[in-house]
Scaffold this motif. Structure first.
Motif, short mmCIF file in Angstrom:
data_model
loop_
_atom_site.label_atom_id
_atom_site.label_comp_id
_atom_site.label_asym_id
_atom_site.label_seq_id
_atom_site.Cartn_x
_atom_site.Cartn_y
_atom_site.Cartn_z
N ARG A 183 73.39 49.72 13.43
CA ARG A 183 74.38 50.76 13.89
C ARG A 183 75.71 49.85 13.61
O ARG A 183 76.73 50.49 13.43
N GLU A 184 75.76 48.50 13.77
CA GLU A 184 76.98 48.00 13.62
C GLU A 184 77.48 47.87 12.36
O GLU A 184 78.53 47.80 11.84
N ASN A 185 76.41 47.78 11.42
CA ASN A 185 76.70 47.63 10.03
C ASN A 185 76.93 48.90 9.20
O ASN A 185 77.08 49.05 8.19
N LYS A 186 76.85 50.01 10.02
CA LYS A 186 76.85 51.39 9.65
C LYS A 186 75.95 51.84 8.56
O LYS A 186 76.08 52.53 7.31
N ASP B 222 68.17 47.13 15.21
CA ASP B 222 69.25 47.99 15.66
C ASP B 222 70.52 47.57 15.42
O ASP B 222 71.78 48.27 15.50
N VAL B 223 70.66 46.32 14.86
CA VAL B 223 72.17 45.78 14.09
C VAL B 223 72.68 46.70 13.23
O VAL B 223 73.84 46.75 13.11
#
Length: 120
Positions: free
Chosen positions: A88-91, A85-86
């Protein structure tokens, strides 16, 4: 005193037979393809994490992932899904799956009938 020799010999032979039999358990299990419970649990845990991460990257809902991979434990699937789900932060963009989901182990595979006859 000599009356006890056959009893001691019999006991020694039984213990030796049991010891030799039990010392070969790993070799017998390996030959038969029997997996130790700890190794199987570790393998399923790793597979669950990988599947969870792949489900998250492909944009699948966690519930869909649970139902598709019902033979895997839910906790590692969720852990892998949450770790991925990380993205999402890294686009990172999701990758749409191109193949249908796999069938669970032991399920019968559908046979495709392909007839290539040359009729004129």
């Amino acid at each position: 005193m000599f009356e006890r020799v056959p009893d001691l010999l019999r006991t020694f032979l039984m213990v030796a037979t049991l010891w030799l039999g039990l010392s070969g358990c790993d070799a017998v299990q390996q030959k038969l393809g029997i997996e130790p419970p700890a190794a199987k649990a570790a393998r399923l845990d790793a597979e669950g994490k990988a599947v969870g991460g792949a489900c998250r990257q492909s944009g699948r809902a966690i519930e869909d992932c649970y139902s598709i991979y019902s033979w895997l434990p839910k906790a590692p699937i969720y852990e892998g899904w949450r770790d991925m789900d990380v993205m999402r932060e890294n686009k990172l963009e999701t990758v749409e799956p191109q193949l249908p989901p796999p069938q669970p182990p032991g399920a019968k595979k559908k046979k495709t009938c392909s007839r290539r006859g040359s009729r004129a």
